[in-house]
Design a protein around this motif. Structure first.
Motif, short mmCIF file in Angstrom:
data_model
loop_
_atom_site.label_atom_id
_atom_site.label_comp_id
_atom_site.label_asym_id
_atom_site.label_seq_id
_atom_site.Cartn_x
_atom_site.Cartn_y
_atom_site.Cartn_z
N SER A 54 5.70 9.41 -5.28
CA SER A 54 5.86 9.51 -3.81
C SER A 54 7.33 9.72 -3.43
O SER A 54 7.63 10.43 -2.50
N PRO A 65 -0.11 8.55 -0.58
CA PRO A 65 0.78 7.86 0.35
C PRO A 65 1.73 6.96 -0.42
O PRO A 65 1.42 6.51 -1.52
N SER A 66 2.87 6.69 0.16
CA SER A 66 3.87 5.88 -0.53
C SER A 66 3.41 4.42 -0.58
O SER A 66 2.60 3.98 0.24
N SER A 69 4.03 2.76 2.73
CA SER A 69 3.07 2.96 3.83
C SER A 69 1.79 2.17 3.55
O SER A 69 1.13 1.69 4.47
N VAL A 70 1.43 2.03 2.29
CA VAL A 70 0.25 1.24 1.94
C VAL A 70 0.51 -0.23 2.28
O VAL A 70 -0.33 -0.91 2.88
N ASN A 73 0.44 -0.77 5.98
CA ASN A 73 -0.92 -0.77 6.52
C ASN A 73 -1.62 -2.09 6.21
O ASN A 73 -2.35 -2.63 7.05
N ASN A 247 -3.48 5.94 3.40
CA ASN A 247 -2.87 4.64 3.08
C ASN A 247 -3.86 3.52 3.38
O ASN A 247 -4.03 2.59 2.58
N GLU B 26 9.98 10.00 3.29
CA GLU B 26 8.63 10.31 3.73
C GLU B 26 8.71 11.39 4.79
O GLU B 26 9.41 11.27 5.77
#
Lengths: 279, 360
Positions: A54, A65-66, A69-70, A73, A247, B26
């Motif tokens: 990522s 997704p990075s 971001s996971v 979330n 994510n 990102e």
């Protein structure tokens, strides 16, 4: 003890362990730490690889997704309480379906294990139904039982039923014939025979079936909730997929995996405790 | 043993170091068209034409269950317009039906299993906002209303009666937005109903089986249910222009850069189909029948076929509609950002195709 030492001769093992042979090595000794590190190394490798992929943007964030971001979330779902509410909805459904499926599987398993007639009577249909995947049953189950909890509980019960049934039958059939002969010689009645001879013999098999059934129950609930639901982890996964929130999708999948693992761990511990007498 | 310890130590340090990286890397989704380093899965025309191989354009459409493409795409396919135009650029088309509707097509676009697709406004913009690098090359506005269809015999008079009831439609599809707007118009929010996520096909079956109280589906599906006595039309987008949905023909952005001639050829096929359909509207009707829509329903939804949309370009009505959808998605937390429609829509393919084409 001598046999154990001889066996250890053939294994490259630290002298300390050989000296302590017969005694359990403490979990947090040198070897305990090494074992722990070995078991977490593969997940760590995956995490590192994920982060590298990522950071370098090898795939678009939509596809991979990075970690950040996971994690964000997950934090949001915990903060809003969404995760707990979905999880509790799914768990309640699983418990209901698992209970009914397990009870039916155990009952039919004992019956079919003891009675050859019953086995011939039911096995044809059961074998046929068993081959049809649960998700293929779902459209019909929804038609019959609607899209509420009942259809999910039915699907979960179906998923739980067969592992418990088959393992119970196996366990009953594996009862030592010698015990049965002695029991008959003593004129023990059928119910007592089931309780005192068949069941104790079948218990290890039954617990294997219950563990497998738990896994099937958990998979069934997620599948059922993905197709027609308004709540639960499966619903949330489907929601995330249709809104392209990968994510969120990954968070929910990890939660499904972790809960499934925890359930299996709990069942393993219970099995160990219940079967202590076997040792 | 020492080696193993070293390896584990290196891994732990790597994680700690890399955990601090990536905060600025990102890519932002939505307003820019950047989507990261997308790598095309298939080969480009320029590669294959040199080898003499025919390039295949993979195009997906929303299928109602029959696998038949309707509208201009169906006409272009049946009349051979796609075949002819694409053959000029050493390409052919594979038209793939998707019963999972827009979200399923999005997943295929994201994984590059599809090069292009026709999807509703909501899924098209959800995909763009989430970072799938697509470009809109053609569009259209809904030519028939969307309906809320309720279970018959329950005495439901308006959407207000659906408070606390099960209402099914598909998350991420245009019907979801229509439902939100209709509920708002009746003083309700999405949390006031039991929202059930289902594809249109499953929702129709669920209503017929009386397992849900109401569904939100297309005009054709609604009228079919009503004509069979399986549903009552409770509300619709009729008379509310601002509720109308639009469609978008989208391509993977990388594909349009590598195969601009194929994109133009595709649009030329649609332009020829439009010209044919305007002269032979009966063929549009025949395709709907082939797709399984009852004839009486077609006549109800498209009386004399006058309102059957043969739009190819995304005109100002379509652009205006898409902008309001983009804002709606952000306001209702269905997307993280507002897609810049002007940057997303590329009219050059349509304009060039129109110039080069004999069809108008």
């Amino acid at each position: 003890m001598e046999g154990l030492n001889e066996a250890l001769e053939h294994i490259h093992i630290k002298p300390g362990l050989r000296e302590n042979s017969g005694k359990q090595v403490k979990a947090w000794g040198y070897n305990g730490v090494f074992n722990l590190l070995t078991s977490v190394s593969f997940p760590l490798i995956l995490l590192v690889t994920w982060q590298i992929v990522s950071v370098l943007n090898i795939f678009p964030p939509m596809l991979v997704p990075s970690l950040k971001s996971v994690a964000e979330n997950l934090a949001e779902q915990l903060k809003t309480g969404l995760l707990f509410s979905d999880l509790s909805v799914s768990l309640v459904r699983v418990m209901k379906g698992y209970f009914f499926g397990g009870l039916l599987g155990l009952s039919f398993g004992v019956f079919m294990g003891i009675s050859a007639f019953a086995n011939r009577f039911f096995s044809g249909i059961f074998d046929g139904i068993r081959q049809i995947p649960g998700l293929a049953w779902l459209p019909l189950i929804i038609l019959w039982f609607g899209i509420g909890d009942t259809s999910k509980v039915v699907l979960i019960a179906k998923g739980t039923f067969f592992p418990v049934l088959l393992n119970t039958i196996d366990g009953i059939r594996n009862t030592d014939k010698g015990y049965l002969e002695v029991a008959r010689l003593y004129g023990i009645k059928k119910l007592e025979l089931i309780r005192k001879v068949y069941f104790p013999s079948a218990v290890p098999f039954v617990f294997v079936g219950l563990r497998l059934g738990a896994g099937m129950a958990w998979m069934s609930v997620v599948g059922a909730e993905m197709l027609a639901s308004s709540s639960g982890l499966g619903y949330r996964i489907s929601n995330a997929q249709q809104l392209m929130r990968s994510n969120e999708l990954i968070v929910d999948m990890i939660v499904v995996g972790v809960i499934g693992w925890l359930v299996d761990l709990i069942l393993r511990k219970i099995t160990k405790k219940v079967l202590r007498w076997k040792k | 043993m020492k080696k193993m310890k070293s390896i584990l130590a290196i891994m732990l340090v790597s994680i700690i170091l890399l955990a601090g990286c990536g905060t600025g890397s990102e890519s932002s989704s939505g307003s820019s068209s950047a989507g990261g380093n997308t790598k095309p899965a298939g080969s480009s025309v320029s590669d294959t034409s040199q080898k003499g191989e025919v390039h295949t354009l993979k195009y997906g459409f929303v299928d109602q269950g029959s696998g038949v493409a309707t509208g201009l795409v169906g006409i272009a396919k049946d009349q051979g317009y796609f075949e002819e135009e694409l053959a000029k650029v050493n390409a052919k088309i594979e038209i793939i039906p998707f019963t999972g509707a827009g979200p399923a097509i999005n997943a295929a676009l994201a994984s590059k299993s599809l090069d292009a697709g026709a999807i509703g406004d909501v899924p098209a913009l959800v995909a763009k906002a989430s970072g799938i690098d697509t470009v809109m090359v053609a569009g259209g506005l809904a030519d028939a209303p969307t309906y809320v269809v309720a279970q018959p015999g329950k005495g439901y008079k308006s959407l207000k009666d659906l408070k606390g009831k099960k209402v099914a439609t598909q998350i991420g599809a245009y019907m979801q937005r229509v439902l939100y707007l209709m509920l708002e118009n009746n003083g309700l929010k999405i949390d006031d109903i039991q929202f059930v996520n289902m594809t249109a096909k499953d929702a129709v079956n669920a209503l017929a089986a009386k397992t849900v109280d109401a569904i939100v589906v297309s005009a054709a599906q609604s009228q079919t249910l009503a004509s069979k006595g399986l549903g009552e039309l409770l509300d619709s987008t009729e008379g509310h222009r601002e509720w109308l949905n639009s469609t978008a023909t989208v391509f993977n952005a990388s594909y349009t850069k590598e195969n601009p001639e194929v994109v133009k050829a595709f649009i030329k096929g649609l332009l020829r189909a439009r010209e044919y359909a305007q002269k032979n509207p009966g063929d549009l009707r025949a395709l709907q029948i082939k797709a399984g829509t009852p004839e009486n329903v077609i006549d109800l939804v498209y009386p004399d076929l006058k309102n059957y949309s043969t739009l190819v370009e995304a005109d100002k009505d379509v652009i205006g509609n898409l902008k309001s959808v983009a804002q709606f998605l952000k306001d209702n937390k269905l997307a993280d950002s507002v897609v810049d429609i002007d940057a997303w829509y590329n009219p050059s393919f349509y304009n060039d195709a129109l110039k080069e084409s004999d069809s108008k």
